[in-house]
Design an enzyme around this catalytic site. Sequence first.
Site, PDB file in Angstrom:
ATOM      1  N   GLU A  78      11.954 -16.643  44.727  1.00 14.06           N
ATOM      2  CA  GLU A  78      11.095 -17.735  44.234  1.00 14.06           C
ATOM      3  C   GLU A  78       9.622 -17.300  44.306  1.00 14.06           C
ATOM      4  OE1 GLU A  78      13.544 -18.215  46.568  1.00 14.06           O
ATOM      5  OE2 GLU A  78      14.944 -18.953  45.041  1.00 14.06           O
TER       6      GLU A  78
ATOM      7  N   GLY B 216       9.985 -10.773  50.402  1.00 12.78           N
ATOM      8  CA  GLY B 216       9.424 -11.818  49.541  1.00 12.78           C
ATOM      9  C   GLY B 216      10.576 -12.456  48.785  1.00 12.78           C
TER      10      GLY B 216
ATOM     11  N   THR C  70       7.307 -12.161  59.950  1.00 14.26           N
ATOM     12  CA  THR C  70       7.918 -13.491  59.926  1.00 14.26           C
ATOM     13  C   THR C  70       7.955 -14.141  61.315  1.00 14.26           C
ATOM     14  OG1 THR C  70       9.269 -12.677  58.115  1.00 14.26           O
ATOM     15  CG2 THR C  70       9.957 -14.754  59.126  1.00 14.26           C
TER      16      THR C  70
ATOM     17  N   GLU D  49       7.533  -1.609  48.052  1.00 13.72           N
ATOM     18  CA  GLU D  49       8.576  -2.316  48.814  1.00 13.72           C
ATOM     19  C   GLU D  49       9.542  -3.048  47.875  1.00 13.72           C
ATOM     20  OE1 GLU D  49       5.290  -3.062  52.259  1.00 13.72           O
ATOM     21  OE2 GLU D  49       6.474  -4.798  51.637  1.00 13.72           O
ATOM     22  N   ARG D  50       8.991  -3.629  46.840  1.00 14.58           N
ATOM     23  CA  ARG D  50       9.842  -4.358  45.887  1.00 14.58           C
ATOM     24  C   ARG D  50      10.709  -3.397  45.092  1.00 14.58           C
ATOM     25  NH1 ARG D  50       4.732  -8.064  44.157  1.00 14.58           N
ATOM     26  NH2 ARG D  50       4.683  -9.223  46.099  1.00 14.58           N
TER      27      ARG D  50
ATOM     28  N   GLY E 273      40.999 -10.048  43.552  1.00 17.62           N
ATOM     29  CA  GLY E 273      41.833 -11.111  44.112  1.00 17.62           C
ATOM     30  C   GLY E 273      41.571 -11.248  45.610  1.00 17.62           C
TER      31      GLY E 273
ATOM     32  N   ILE F  73       8.293  -3.760  61.309  1.00 18.70           N
ATOM     33  CA  ILE F  73       7.137  -4.567  60.916  1.00 18.70           C
ATOM     34  C   ILE F  73       7.461  -6.030  61.186  1.00 18.70           C
ATOM     35  CG2 ILE F  73       7.855  -4.463  58.475  1.00 18.70           C
ATOM     36  CD1 ILE F  73       4.421  -4.632  58.434  1.00 18.70           C
TER      37      ILE F  73
END
Length: 377
Positions: free
Chosen positions: A367, A364, A124, A242-243, A339, A121
């Site tokens: 924020e 997403g 962006t 999706e979230r 460590g 998809i």
Amino acid sequence: MTEELSILREQAKRFLERQFVPHRERWDKAGVVDRDAWRAAGAAGLLCASIPEAYGGGGGTRAHDLVISEEIGRAGLGGGFGAGAGVHSNIVAHYLLAYGTEAQKQRWLPGMATGDLVGAIAMTEPNTGSDLKSVRTTARRDGDAYILNGQKTFITNGQNADLIVVVAKTDSTGGAKGVSLLVVETANAPGFRRGRNLEKIGMHAQDTSELFFDDVRVPRANLLGDVEGQGFVQLMVQLAWERLICASGAVVAMEMAVELTAAYVKERKAFGAPLLTFQNTQFKLAEAKTHAVIARTFVDDLMVRLLAGSLDPTTAAMAKWWTTETQCRVIDECLQLFGGYGYMTEYPIARLYADARVQKIYAGTNEIMKLLIARTL
Ligand SMILES: Cc1cc2nc3c(=O)[nH]c(=O)nc-3n(C[C@H](O)[C@H](O)[C@H](O)COP(=O)(O)OP(=O)(O)OC[C@H]3O[C@@H](n4cnc5c(N)ncnc54)[C@H](O)[C@@H]3O)c2cc1C
């Protein structure tokens, strides 16, 4: 969980251990999983598990998808095959199922279920991520086709994808209402070009790419759902799922971090005693385990709600930001207990650390999740 899901979990686990884990390091170096791995996953029933059998899918529910994605994560493949398979089965296939016309579903879903077609998809763009309605990619109508122009970036499965759901403006004056989803079939798309496979901090085996569309002729029949201007709404409706998938990945990663670290601190000695005997180690791991259990309880509850059809996107946004934020913190604390070894990529905790960071950014940003929650105050 049901018995059937437990069997699926076992089968997925065995398949991944045998067929995928041995290739993990090679895929990391190549920056992409083998194309054949997709077909093998399809044959093993690990793709499109919740797509109806009539379209070649597994005929299960989203619980089947979740079990598979949990096992991919547990096999240490979350940052390799996992992210891509999630986009493919949980996002792209469900867009086609929910909005596609009957002809579109028949044409694409069976190939996605076998792994012959890999889905991506492309939302962006270099200048637009969070502000999705400002995408600049355009789809201009020309007879029985659209002429697609634009550039996308950070696209998961970008190198392997055969079917790319592209977010484009069919009406550049229309804001969100001008957004449509067009399915580009890469095998027959002159003007389509894959750019660089981008190098990332983590998720090395997952291809993430730039994509270019220069006067690509996309048949009118590839407009998802056959109605222009529906793209933004189509994207929004799928968000809760999706979230939740992102949140579930966070839970699995936290559980793994606690398990790996608990085992390590029982073996590793300092000042003549196992690290676990230090109170700081006990407290850190007690906190980490508590966070993992709280996250698991929340996500399991949301999954029950999702299956019942009552999960709202706001609660899913809460799960996405909180679990991924907590994931990064828990893994960081666990890594500290290793460590110097924690910083070495041959240790799985280092992989968990590097793969975790993007969880706060994609699907997403956290924020944006908080903005959405704040709107409901
Ligand atoms: C590994 C990886 C895989 C990805 N896979 C895909 C994919 O398959 N398909 C796809 O389309 N995209 C994909 N993305 C892109 C991802 O979804 C975006 O990077 C993300 O949505 C953020 O967009 P951006 O990078 O443009 O950041 P920007 O939107 O420029 O944001 C930058 C910063 O500003 C903050 N910000 C923005 N707006 C606001 C606001 N209104 N209020 C407060 N803060 C704000 C953001 O939270 C962020 O911290 C992927 C990214 C990565 C790293």
